[in-house]
Enzyme design. Sequence first.
Site, PDB file in Angstrom:
ATOM      1  N   PHE A  94       0.856  -1.190   0.000  1.00  0.00           N
ATOM      2  CA  PHE A  94       0.000   0.000   0.000  1.00  0.00           C
ATOM      3  C   PHE A  94       0.886   1.231   0.000  1.00  0.00           C
ATOM      4  O   PHE A  94       1.731   1.395   0.869  1.00  0.00           O
ATOM      5  CB  PHE A  94      -0.948   0.036   1.204  1.00  0.00           C
ATOM      6  CG  PHE A  94      -1.865   1.227   1.154  1.00  0.00           C
ATOM      7  CD1 PHE A  94      -2.968   1.224   0.314  1.00  0.00           C
ATOM      8  CD2 PHE A  94      -1.605   2.370   1.895  1.00  0.00           C
ATOM      9  CE1 PHE A  94      -3.806   2.339   0.217  1.00  0.00           C
ATOM     10  CE2 PHE A  94      -2.430   3.488   1.808  1.00  0.00           C
ATOM     11  CZ  PHE A  94      -3.534   3.472   0.972  1.00  0.00           C
ATOM     12  N   ASP A 105       9.393   2.697   1.480  1.00  0.00           N
ATOM     13  CA  ASP A 105       8.247   3.429   2.015  1.00  0.00           C
ATOM     14  C   ASP A 105       8.183   3.158   3.517  1.00  0.00           C
ATOM     15  O   ASP A 105       7.802   2.073   3.948  1.00  0.00           O
ATOM     16  CB  ASP A 105       6.974   2.956   1.289  1.00  0.00           C
ATOM     17  CG  ASP A 105       5.700   3.587   1.832  1.00  0.00           C
ATOM     18  OD1 ASP A 105       5.725   4.113   2.961  1.00  0.00           O
ATOM     19  OD2 ASP A 105       4.670   3.515   1.139  1.00  0.00           O
ATOM     20  N   LYS A 163       2.934  10.069   8.366  1.00  0.00           N
ATOM     21  CA  LYS A 163       2.251   9.605   9.581  1.00  0.00           C
ATOM     22  C   LYS A 163       2.856  10.116  10.892  1.00  0.00           C
ATOM     23  O   LYS A 163       2.568  11.226  11.313  1.00  0.00           O
ATOM     24  CB  LYS A 163       2.183   8.074   9.571  1.00  0.00           C
ATOM     25  CG  LYS A 163       1.085   7.532   8.628  1.00  0.00           C
ATOM     26  CD  LYS A 163       0.880   6.056   8.825  1.00  0.00           C
ATOM     27  CE  LYS A 163      -0.137   5.442   7.881  1.00  0.00           C
ATOM     28  NZ  LYS A 163      -1.527   5.730   8.211  1.00  0.00           N
TER      29      LYS A 163
HETATM   30  N1  PLP Z   1       2.380   4.209   2.480  1.00  0.00           N
HETATM   31  C1  PLP Z   1       2.094   3.431   3.524  1.00  0.00           C
HETATM   32  C2  PLP Z   1       3.000   2.272   3.852  1.00  0.00           C
HETATM   33  C3  PLP Z   1       0.961   3.667   4.301  1.00  0.00           C
HETATM   34  O1  PLP Z   1       0.672   2.859   5.337  1.00  0.00           O
HETATM   35  C4  PLP Z   1       0.134   4.769   3.970  1.00  0.00           C
HETATM   36  C5  PLP Z   1      -1.094   5.033   4.735  1.00  0.00           C
HETATM   37  O2  PLP Z   1      -1.658   4.178   5.370  1.00  0.00           O
HETATM   38  C6  PLP Z   1       0.481   5.565   2.876  1.00  0.00           C
HETATM   39  C7  PLP Z   1       1.607   5.257   2.154  1.00  0.00           C
HETATM   40  C8  PLP Z   1      -0.366   6.735   2.483  1.00  0.00           C
HETATM   41  O3  PLP Z   1      -0.246   7.761   3.418  1.00  0.00           O
HETATM   42  P1  PLP Z   1      -1.315   8.959   3.460  1.00  0.00           P
HETATM   43  O4  PLP Z   1      -2.609   8.354   3.886  1.00  0.00           O
HETATM   44  O5  PLP Z   1      -0.738   9.920   4.466  1.00  0.00           O
HETATM   45  O6  PLP Z   1      -1.392   9.534   2.098  1.00  0.00           O
END
Ligand code: PLP
Length: 385
Positions: free
Chosen positions: A122, A207, A236
């Site tokens: 994700f 990520d 986050k």
């Molecule tokens: N990447 C990862 C691993 C995530 O867990 C998330 C959100 O849950 C995101 C990207 C996306 O972040 P945002 O919701 O701040 O756009």
Amino acid sequence: MSNLFQTYGRWEIEPASAQGSWMTDINGKKYLDFTSGIGVCNIGHRPEKVQQAVLEQINQYWHVSNLFTNSKQEEAATKLATAAGMDRVFFANSGAEANEGAIKLARKATGRTKIITFLNSFHGRTFATMSATGQDKIKHGFGPMLEKFVYVPYNDLEAVKAAIGDDVAAVMLEVVQGEGGIHVGDQSFLQGVEALCKEHGAQFIIDEIQTGIGRTGKPFAFQYFGLTPDIVTSAKGLGSGFPIGAVIGREHLSEYFGPGSHGSTFGGNPVSIAAAIATMNEIFHSELLEAVQEKGKYLVEQIQNNLSDVPFIKEVRGLGLMIGIECDQAVAPLLSELRNQGLILLQAGEKVIRLLPPLTVTNQEIDEAVKILAAVIKNSDAVKA
Ligand code: PLP
């Protein structure tokens, strides 16, 4: 009728106040919050130092634009780059935006377009990050996606070997897949991916939006595995709840993000930067990080000790305070009953209960959470059936 688009399946809890690991709703009911606002409030709700820093900044100014010299942004960038062992930072507003920036940077730096990502990953909800995400349900109805993303099974180095070539701009992965079900990467897989990236001149993007800022007991989870990624993304937990995201890169990338190449009106907003500096000051030191490792082990042990006899639990796994309990059936009804009993947890996929308590959680709070969890699970129809 609600005037909101119903994009979220909302719980019937309306928070009135929150402090540390606890939340009180508008009816005065208290909850133990083991979600941390989905991995955001990593030092609990309303940590004093962050609150002070934010209030101080608000009393000075709260937006001027990125055209001005900004020593606080410099300070935040230095702290973040130092913690990651890297060099350059671009500040955005969210995780998706940080990943979007990482994808742009990797394409521009290599002059290539193909990007390898992983099934069940994700990476966000914008077009590039949705395209990077290896889950069809996220993309449903929004096609066509951005071209040239290739998805391979996670922890499968042979699949990466088969997919990679000298046309690949980047390989992008989470060291622990979060939304995809708390799957921890194997050391040999992660190191193998890095070696393949080096061999083929591809950028290695990690990520760390969910795993970073101390969540796993290191500043960034990749630091458990002896990796040297080219680009790391953060969001986050970085701002303790104030919106911020970051692309962290190595020096060889700096020439590709020169003036006018990328930007964001709100990126690196002074209030979020103040929150991020105070957050990093609290989290990036060895006592707190070692405590996260200890508490993570303690939480897993307590779950195993109290729930080892429950047949529908298949596995308890994770890293630091990012923990998943894989069940053999859908967990949504259990999570609803847990909320009734005062414990708020998340799911990751259909069958995994996800625990993301604040890094400041106490052993007593862990005991209390596990007590509620065990009572609810043992009384559930799934167990009785
Ligand atoms: N990447 C990862 C691993 C995530 O867990 C998330 C959100 O849950 C995101 C990207 C996306 O972040 P945002 O919701 O701040 O756009």
